[in-house]
Design an enzyme around this catalytic site. Structure first.
Site, PDB file in Angstrom:
ATOM      1  CG  ASP A 155       1.505 -13.932  22.782  1.00  0.00           C
ATOM      2  OD1 ASP A 155       2.323 -14.646  22.182  1.00  0.00           O
ATOM      3  OD2 ASP A 155       0.562 -14.386  23.448  1.00  0.00           O
ATOM      4  CD1 TRP A 199       4.540 -18.532  21.921  1.00  0.00           C
ATOM      5  CD2 TRP A 199       4.390 -18.205  19.701  1.00  0.00           C
ATOM      6  NE1 TRP A 199       3.429 -17.751  21.678  1.00  0.00           N
ATOM      7  CE2 TRP A 199       3.319 -17.536  20.334  1.00  0.00           C
ATOM      8  CE3 TRP A 199       4.507 -18.150  18.314  1.00  0.00           C
ATOM      9  CZ2 TRP A 199       2.377 -16.803  19.603  1.00  0.00           C
ATOM     10  CZ3 TRP A 199       3.567 -17.423  17.591  1.00  0.00           C
ATOM     11  CH2 TRP A 199       2.531 -16.763  18.239  1.00  0.00           C
ATOM     12  N   GLY A 200       9.988 -19.183  20.900  1.00  0.00           N
ATOM     13  CA  GLY A 200      11.230 -19.802  20.446  1.00  0.00           C
ATOM     14  C   GLY A 200      11.299 -20.004  18.946  1.00  0.00           C
ATOM     15  CG  ASP A 220       1.050 -21.649  24.527  1.00  0.00           C
ATOM     16  OD1 ASP A 220       2.051 -20.961  24.242  1.00  0.00           O
ATOM     17  OD2 ASP A 220      -0.103 -21.191  24.586  1.00  0.00           O
TER      18      ASP A 220
END
Ligand code: GAL
Length: 443
Positions: A155, A199-200, A220
């Site tokens: 993450d 998350w791009g 998300d």
């Protein structure tokens, strides 16, 4: 899985992680196809423990999900104690995981699955458990060698201050990629499958394939049609980035969650599968309905996702509701096609709130041959629906519903089929006669 020789892995590690810019996929023996499995986050968030994971794994077997190809049981955030041990290791939360992680991965492996774990490239995870920054080698070893995991989701929270990190996103993610490759070189075992989750934000589809097998492309997901449409829209512009060994990760599935209708769940599953995203089930399997289970077990759809011969994603050929190339989070592209080993795949998505007939000319798809007819297989009704010549109409597609088709070449179209060209633009007889009346400036 084939064992990699350690010299091969050393070579790979140095070639791939050198400073030479490369856009080549990391073909290191794991994750050639999108990975299928389960992830704890969407169903349980932080409310996880070893009982939940054991019973989830058992349900994956009992419900036949393992049999249709789901392979990984992945633990997301919140498994750890707040602090590292005195000797610097991440520690499993003793209340939630009293039997320890090795015990749990043994259980998961004994059922025939692989196991996945989670960490973060910064100081902490997104729920403020220890992150792996500056502990990459130690943590990779703990996860793979001590605990027995096969996959790492990584993450992007708690980023160190600039004066500390002195690296951009590529540098930050290269640290764990290097640790994983180094460890594989040392042990001679296949590396941890590396699933990047940033998350791009900084276009991971441009660089992440150097480091891992998948990269999240968006923020998300949640269990609403609004969220699904938004994610499909965003991903429609980067479909080219998925191929063998590197996949756009559209996030954990919401099939079975919230108030999604069965039609919405089918659209969700079809889009994720045909765009070659990893497919991670994210619902409480002890209460899943038969209808939602059937969505997750559609083997004809899964077969496209797992096609060992054609690795590319479906791509829009016409936006439909909007002019082509329109970015519209509520109304993504509607007409899609792509390649598979058995023919051309089509996805028709009704983005409207009411039923719609959806029509297309076959040669709008680049994969269709002019002058040929195609047999039509419906991948949701599991029926052969005759032969399409020139065009196809799906009648009364339900609101937010989907049609998924596999079209297979069935020979020349019948003689005398008119007009001479389905695509009239600049179509010409050998004698110079044009069939269109379109006046092209400059011609
Ligand atoms: C987010 C991530 C989610 C989940 C969560 C855990 O950043 O996108 O998929 O892993 O962190 O805290």
């Amino acid at each position: 899985m084939a064992r990699l020789s350690s010299s091969f892995v050393v070579l790979l590690a140095s070639a791939i992680l050198s400073n030479v810019p490369s856009t080549a996929a990391l073909d290191n023996g794991v994750g050639r196809l999108p990975f299928l499995g389960y992830n704890t986050w969407n169903a349980y968030h932080c409310e996880i423990n070893e009982t939940v994971i054991r019973s989830t794994a058992e349900n994956m077997v009992k419900l036949g999900l393992k049999d249709v190809g789901y392979e990984y049981i992945n633990i997301d955030d919140c498994y750890a104690a707040k602090n590292r041990s005195d000797d610097g290791n991440i520690v499993a939360n003793a209340t939630r995981f009293p039997s320890g992680m090795r015990n749990l991965t043994d259980f998961v492996h004994d059922l025939g699955f692989k196991a996945g774990i989670y960490s973060d490239s910064g100081w902490f995870t997104c729920q403020l458990f220890p992150g792996s920054f500056q502990n990459e080698a130690r943590d990779a070893r703990l996860f793979q060698v001590e605990w027995g995991f096969d996959l790492l989701k990584y993450d992007n929270c708690a980023v160190p201050f600039d004066e500390v990190i002195k690296e951009g996103i590529v540098g930050k993610y290269s640290r764990m990629a290097q640790a994983i490759a180094d460890l594989a070189a040392e042990t001679g075992k296949p590396p941890l499958l590396f699933s990047l989750c940033e998350w791009g934000r900084e276009e991971p589809w441009l660089w992440a394939r150097r480091f891992g097998q998948s990269w999240r492309t968006t923020e998300d997901i949640d269990s609403s049609w609004k969220a699904l449409a938004n994610l499909i829209n965003r991903n429609s512009f980067i479909t080219w980035a998925s191929d063998f060994s590197g996949h756009n990760d559209m996030d954990i599935l919401e099939v079975g969650n919230g108030n999604l209708t069965v039609d919405e769940a089918k659209s969700h599953f079809t889009a994720w599968a045909l765009m070659r995203s990893p497919l991670l089930i994210g619902t409480d399997l002890s209460v899943i309905s038969d209808e939602m289970l059937a969505v997750l077990k559609n083997e004809e759809i899964i077969a496209i996702n797992q096609d060992p011969v054609e690795g590319t994603a479906i791509t829009p050929f016409r936006w439909g509701f909007n002019p082509d190339w329109t970015f519209d989070p509520a109304h993504p592209a509607q007409f899609w096609s792509g390649q598979s080993q058995n023919g051309t795949v089509f996805m028709l998505l009704n983005v409207l709130d009411e039923p719609a007939d959806m029509h297309f000319n076959l040669t709008e798809s680049p994969w269709i041959r002019a002058g040929r007819q195609y047999s039509v297989r419906d991948l949701w009704t599991h029926t052969d629906n005759g032969t399409a010549i020139r065009d196809f109409t799906a009648q009364a597609v339900p609101p937010h519903g989907v049609v998924a088709l596999l079209m297979t070449d069935a020979g020349d179209e019948p003689e005398g089929t008119q007009p001479p060209c389905q695509r009239p633009e600049w179509c010409m007889d050998q004698n110079g006669t044009r069939i269109d009346n379109i006046n092209f400036p400059g011609f």
